[in-house]
Design a protein around this motif. Structure first.
Motif, PDB file in Angstrom:
ATOM      1  N   GLY A  64      38.202  23.413  28.507  1.00 31.52           N
ATOM      2  CA  GLY A  64      37.783  23.694  29.882  1.00 31.52           C
ATOM      3  C   GLY A  64      36.397  24.292  29.936  1.00 31.52           C
ATOM      4  N   ILE A  65      36.175  25.233  30.848  1.00 28.24           N
ATOM      5  CA  ILE A  65      34.878  25.897  30.923  1.00 28.24           C
ATOM      6  C   ILE A  65      35.073  27.397  30.786  1.00 28.24           C
ATOM      7  N   ALA A  66      34.149  28.023  30.047  1.00 30.56           N
ATOM      8  CA  ALA A  66      34.165  29.474  29.875  1.00 30.56           C
ATOM      9  C   ALA A  66      33.170  30.084  30.844  1.00 30.56           C
ATOM     10  N   LEU A  67      33.564  31.218  31.449  1.00 33.60           N
ATOM     11  CA  LEU A  67      32.663  31.829  32.435  1.00 33.60           C
ATOM     12  C   LEU A  67      33.022  33.301  32.607  1.00 33.60           C
ATOM     13  N   GLY A  75      24.805  16.122  37.609  1.00 34.42           N
ATOM     14  CA  GLY A  75      23.667  16.982  37.279  1.00 34.42           C
ATOM     15  C   GLY A  75      24.025  18.322  36.694  1.00 34.42           C
ATOM     16  N   GLY A  76      25.193  18.400  35.997  1.00 35.97           N
ATOM     17  CA  GLY A  76      25.534  19.663  35.335  1.00 35.97           C
ATOM     18  C   GLY A  76      26.194  20.675  36.253  1.00 35.97           C
ATOM     19  N   TRP A  77      26.559  20.238  37.488  1.00 38.34           N
ATOM     20  CA  TRP A  77      27.250  21.150  38.396  1.00 38.34           C
ATOM     21  C   TRP A  77      28.752  20.885  38.376  1.00 38.34           C
ATOM     22  N   VAL A  78      29.516  21.949  38.579  1.00 37.17           N
ATOM     23  CA  VAL A  78      30.958  21.800  38.787  1.00 37.17           C
ATOM     24  C   VAL A  78      31.362  22.633  39.995  1.00 37.17           C
ATOM     25  N   VAL A 116      33.418  27.177  45.059  1.00 43.22           N
ATOM     26  CA  VAL A 116      32.253  27.796  44.419  1.00 43.22           C
ATOM     27  C   VAL A 116      31.610  26.761  43.500  1.00 43.22           C
ATOM     28  N   ARG A 117      30.292  26.609  43.620  1.00 40.48           N
ATOM     29  CA  ARG A 117      29.578  25.679  42.743  1.00 40.48           C
ATOM     30  C   ARG A 117      28.940  26.444  41.597  1.00 40.48           C
ATOM     31  N   LEU A 118      29.094  25.893  40.402  1.00 38.95           N
ATOM     32  CA  LEU A 118      28.574  26.562  39.206  1.00 38.95           C
ATOM     33  C   LEU A 118      27.719  25.584  38.421  1.00 38.95           C
ATOM     34  N   ARG A 119      26.737  26.155  37.739  1.00 40.73           N
ATOM     35  CA  ARG A 119      25.817  25.301  36.982  1.00 40.73           C
ATOM     36  C   ARG A 119      25.992  25.545  35.488  1.00 40.73           C
ATOM     37  N   GLU A 120      26.073  24.444  34.728  1.00 38.79           N
ATOM     38  CA  GLU A 120      26.233  24.530  33.276  1.00 38.79           C
ATOM     39  C   GLU A 120      25.055  25.282  32.680  1.00 38.79           C
ATOM     40  N   GLY A 121      25.335  26.148  31.709  1.00 44.84           N
ATOM     41  CA  GLY A 121      24.255  26.886  31.058  1.00 44.84           C
ATOM     42  C   GLY A 121      24.019  28.222  31.745  1.00 44.84           C
ATOM     43  N   ARG A 122      23.887  28.191  33.073  1.00 42.10           N
ATOM     44  CA  ARG A 122      23.654  29.440  33.799  1.00 42.10           C
ATOM     45  C   ARG A 122      24.984  30.153  34.082  1.00 42.10           C
ATOM     46  N   ASP A 123      25.975  29.413  34.637  1.00 43.52           N
ATOM     47  CA  ASP A 123      27.225  30.037  35.072  1.00 43.52           C
ATOM     48  C   ASP A 123      28.399  29.788  34.138  1.00 43.52           C
ATOM     49  N   PHE A 124      28.348  28.704  33.426  1.00 47.49           N
ATOM     50  CA  PHE A 124      29.510  28.378  32.581  1.00 47.49           C
ATOM     51  C   PHE A 124      29.075  27.556  31.372  1.00 47.49           C
ATOM     52  N   THR A 125      29.980  27.429  30.401  1.00 48.08           N
ATOM     53  CA  THR A 125      29.783  26.580  29.221  1.00 48.08           C
ATOM     54  C   THR A 125      31.049  25.768  29.037  1.00 48.08           C
TER      55      THR A 125
END
Lengths: 633, 633
Positions: free
Chosen positions: B61-64, B113-116, B78-87
């Motif tokens: 999944g994603i870590a945050l 574009g790397g958003w979830v 909630v929109r999150l961006r890879e690298g900034r908000d989650f991995t």
């Protein structure tokens, strides 16, 4: 990251699909009978020689011709002379030429000078083993496909068979995958993990008569996996890939298998173990196991063991189920079978089964499991009290010699389990942290033998209970290196804002902490109040790992991880057990351990215990505010 | 020859006397965990490292950090961006610095574009495995005295343990005695016997974790035995002498043991296995086993296995008993326990147990035994129908896949058992010669699955039975080389005075012979009329061994032993089984075997069979004088 769906094919269907896809042509070899234990016969084995090869004495006595004893009676005994009329003979000796009977020595009246007397006539062929009585030349000694036991070796040798044709074991490649995986024996760098599933799978394979071929770790590159698969398929009869069968971003095993071979299925309707992939590379079956140990071991049982039986054309040999009563309700998910690890308590002659922790990666749960419970897909819940059939992992005899100790958590108590078998051979101890209330509840329902309690407590209706001191323990504040200052009380804790690891609801330590917060900070709750870990020791491990800052626990746990510790209170740590248990073999073993030098040495080694009253019986077992009470340091 | 009395000490008392006399000091050694399967821990083993060593993802999944998901809901995702908000994270991966939760991939809505997008807030530490969750550094992984299984190896490696201290196995000397004994692999001269008990005992020892040290055969000289004992006691932890423990003239083992050591006892109140001798040479226990294989194996169970458990300080692990109904009465002797080898039939879901042949030297009976029945000293008889607890030798699963075929005797029928498992994996067949009448009686009482019949017979109330042809067989006169002329009829037989081996009462062949004697020689009986052997094959073996001259049997048995054969009659050889059995998995396996090419090949190989109707259903199953009748050649 991509999401993709796994198949949900029933396990039985999946296994049949695999077995139908495979045609093995096992190799044969000739081995000496003396080296054949555990091997499987390639064909029927016939006796080469009769056993006994000649008429032989079945008793110690004398061999003779029956006619020389004609008319013998107590009033007219017959006298016989050694050499002329009879020969002394030992059991198993060949009968002398012309003799046709043996009279057992107990019926022979031995006189002087080589004479004997008989008071009844001998019967023809009495106490004589006929040639071939045991096995006659040409008779079948062992059928085809028979796994050879020591007694079979004896019968083969007796039947004149010195060598026989057996099936060669299948060679099974084990391919561990994952760039972060490091085989046993090599140093671990941060972020790397020990690759241990190969060792476990190799052991399973050896146990079921296969030869494991452990290959090196395959790094997370498709090309590397492709090469490893093709090369192993060339040399081995079965391939086991671990892991990469699930649906994570690095799980390209199915894709690569589809390229170099043919996928039979990906995903079975069973938990855990669901994300298994079955494939063929040419004639060679490939089982892609999930990476989580428990899932991998289950999927191994479901698919690899049947393949090995298929190789040997042998049948399954599941032991009879263990019938037990469920001690706690069990839940499964919908649409698939669930396999649940169980612990089983044997109390007063009844088996009661409880689910163990269900995290798939928990290797220790496989060490601790007594049995498996299978929930069929249509069953999502079984209630406490229901009768269930379990597949045992530890034998019922082992389970019957296992004491179950519930109640409060303490590192010294855990050590009792490691000691009891040394003092009382065959006995072991299962620890479960339930808190005191649930512990007593289990005790009443036959789910445990004893409850560990801390501090003092009132217990109504305690007749028939015995309470035994383990030690007095020092409880206090354990602070992680992440915190600037060690915590030494609730005010500190609230003021600092540090993240707590609490004990679970129902725990006496949690209640005690709540009481202190009420008294000293008006009931304010610290950060992390709801976060708990499985034990004081695990809480200390989490502090050492940096995911929390503070907990309340025994000094021993703090010292083990080099964490800072400030005293809070001392409290007695006792065991409560029914008199019937205390007087049983297991109860005596437990009490003997509490009173042993080993326990005292262990208490000293852990630190934070006063063992001066270890093993003493505390009377009365429960009291209001007696000497057993809790007090501040 | 001297007679002397054996002790009759209860087995339990004898074992305790032995165990109390022995103090073992097992050696220890350090082994790598990967080589430790089957070894026994010398002490408790603690975790060296926490597993997982760091907080890790329990799901793909994603870590945050949970705070970035605050307030998420289906209406306000909630929109999150890879690298900034989650991995993105895979199961088992370490959690990134600062992350405190994992959201499983199934709950993540992946955008471009790397958003979830998430529609609910993440919970702290959800889907995160805490450091030490599985096992925390310092926790006990295995107690002392634990036999290491593959799953234990996995847990040890996971816990950072790469090596551990285990107990060295006890070294057990096996001393075979007897000048006539020849070890496997060497040629046998007349009068010599193959020494096979050492191989069996060595296999037992390896199975229970001891190292066998097989010494050369000790000849029948006191001095040789004395030297062998003293030298073995010097090098080994336990001595097993086989045999020389009974009371025959060559049985000087007890006398020699008394000279070089101290006798603990000679004789236990248990049959067979009674004449065991227990002694100490210094600190080393010596078990003198009886020479008869079954007795030796039982006495091994009673005394050597407990010694090895004593070495490892481990408990007995007897499997749960098999509950069965007695199919036939069982008799024991007075004043001692009796151990009786049983065969067990599993018919229509019920276990029914029958005693096997009881001759102590019968190695094949150990191959054929399904279970042991123990009769306590005070019980000398159990009646048919009684419920008994058996100790299994073959597992219940194996017993459940075993067909029991009774009735008449024929070599080709014996071969079916050797074939069935090849065609139907896991299935085996147990043959018992009972004659036809007793066979049908057993069939009615659930004691067998099918009855072999010869010739034709009338059977009342046969509804629900199926009869299947095996072959037509040629029966005739078999004459030993001892006879001047081959016998070719009853007149020959009576005239020649040759010694007959007859079939047992109840056998159709015996009845047929009686009829011929009545018709042709006025009912005169030949010499040996009452002498019988276990089967046609065994009768032929006795003829070949020279203890009788003539028998009536199938051509196959004569040809196998190169005996002369003259035709008497042909008769059909059929199986009768209930329709319910024929339709069961096992019944189908049996019928498939009867119709197989393997059976025809075997019939041709044995000789004397017409297999042209093999596998045909004969309808009606029983008749007066139908096509199934018997006729002269």
């Amino acid at each position: 990251m991509q999401k993709y769906r796994l198949d949900t094919i029933p396990r039985e269907v999946a296994r049949n699909r695999l077995l139908n896809a495979v045609t093995f042509h096992p190799r044969r070899e000739t081995v000496a009978v003396i080296d054949a234990r555990g091997r499987v016969t390639a064909g029927p084995v016939n006796a080469r020689r009769s056993m006994p090869p000649h008429p032989a004495a079945a008793m110690d006595g004398i061999a003779l011709r029956t006619k020389v004893t004609r008319g013998a009676s107590p009033t007219r005994p017959v006298r016989l002379r050694e050499g002329r009329d009879f020969t002394y003979i030992n059991t198993g000796d060949p009968l002398p030429e012309n003799a046709d009977s043996v009279v057992m020595i107990e019926k022979v009246n031995i006189l002087e000078g080589g004479w004997v007397e008989l008071v009844e006539p001998a019967l023809p062929w009495k106490h004589v083993r006929q040639p071939g009585e045991d096995v006659a030349a040409g008779e079948v000694v062992l059928p085809a496909g028979h796994r050879i036991r020591p007694v079979d070796q004896g019968a083969l040798l007796a039947a004149g068979v010195e060598q026989l044709s057996v099936l060669c074991p299948p060679r099974v490649a084990i391919l561990p995958t994952g760039s972060e995986m490091v085989p046993p024996g090599l140093p671990l760098q941060p972020g790397q993990l020990r690759e241990f599933n190969s060792t476990v799978l190799a052991g399973f394979l050896e146990e079921c008569g296969a030869v494991p071929d452990c290959r090196g770790v395959v790094p997370d590159r498709e090309e590397a996996l492709r090469e490893a698969l093709v090369s192993a398929a060339d040399r081995c009869d079965i391939l086991v890939v671990n892991a990469g069968s699930s649906a994570g971003s690095k799980d390209f095993t199915p894709r690569v298998l589809a390229e170099v071979g043919e996928i039979l299925l990906h995903g079975v309707a069973a938990r855990p173990g669901r994300p298994v992939v079955l494939a063929m590379i040419g004639e060679t079956p490939v089982i892609g196991l999930p990476g989580y140990p428990v899932s991998a071991y289950l999927a191994f049982d479901w698919f690899v063991r049947p393949l090995i039986r298929h190789w040997y054309r042998s049948g399954a040999a599941a032991p009879p189920p263990l019938l037990a009563r469920l001690g706690r309700e069990v839940q499964g998910g919908p649409g698939a079978e669930d396999f649940i690890r169980m612990r089983v308590a044997h109390v007063n002659g009844r088996y009661t089964a409880f689910p163990l922790a269900r995290g798939g990666g928990v290797t220790m749960s496989m060490v601790r499991a007594d049995a498996w419970l299978r929930l069929p897909p249509e069953t999502t819940r079984l209630n406490a009290g229901e009768q269930v059939e379990l597949e045992w992992v530890r034998t019922p005899a082992e389970i019957e010699r296992t004491l179950v100790l519930t109640g409060c958590d303490d590192p010294l108590l855990d050590r009792i389990g490691a000691m009891i078998g040394r003092l009382s051979p065959g006995w072991s101890l299962f620890r479960e942290y339930t808190g005191q209330n649930e512990g007593f509840d289990l005790l009443r329902r036959g789910g445990c033998h004893a409850v560990a309690i801390q501090g003092d407590l009132r217990e109504e209706g305690y007749s028939g209970m015995i309470r035994i001191r383990v030690a007095e323990r020092e409880m206090g504040w354990i602070t992680a290196p992440t915190a600037p200052e060690p915590v030494s009380g609730v005010e500190d804790l609230i003021r600092s804002g540090l993240r707590l690891i609490n004990r679970p609801p129902g725990s006496a330590t949690r209640d005690r902490l709540a009481q202190l917060l009420d008294e000293q900070v008006g009931g304010r709750l610290p950060s992390g109040w709801e976060r708990t870990e499985g034990s004081h020791w695990k809480a200390a491990a989490s502090l050492a790992g940096g995911t929390a800052d503070v907990t309340v626990g025994p000094r021993s746990a703090a010292e083990a991880f080099g964490l800072r510790w400030r005293p809070a209170w001392r409290e007695p740590l006792d065991l409560v057990l029914p008199r019937s248990v205390a007087e049983s073999e297991g109860g005596k073993a437990l009490i003997e351990t509490l009173r042993s030098r080993d326990l005292r040495e262990m208490a000293a080694q852990l630190g934070g215990y006063d063992d001066s009253r270890a093993g003493e019986i505390i009377d009365p077992p429960f009291a209001k505010n007696s000497e057993g009470g809790r007090w501040e340091l």
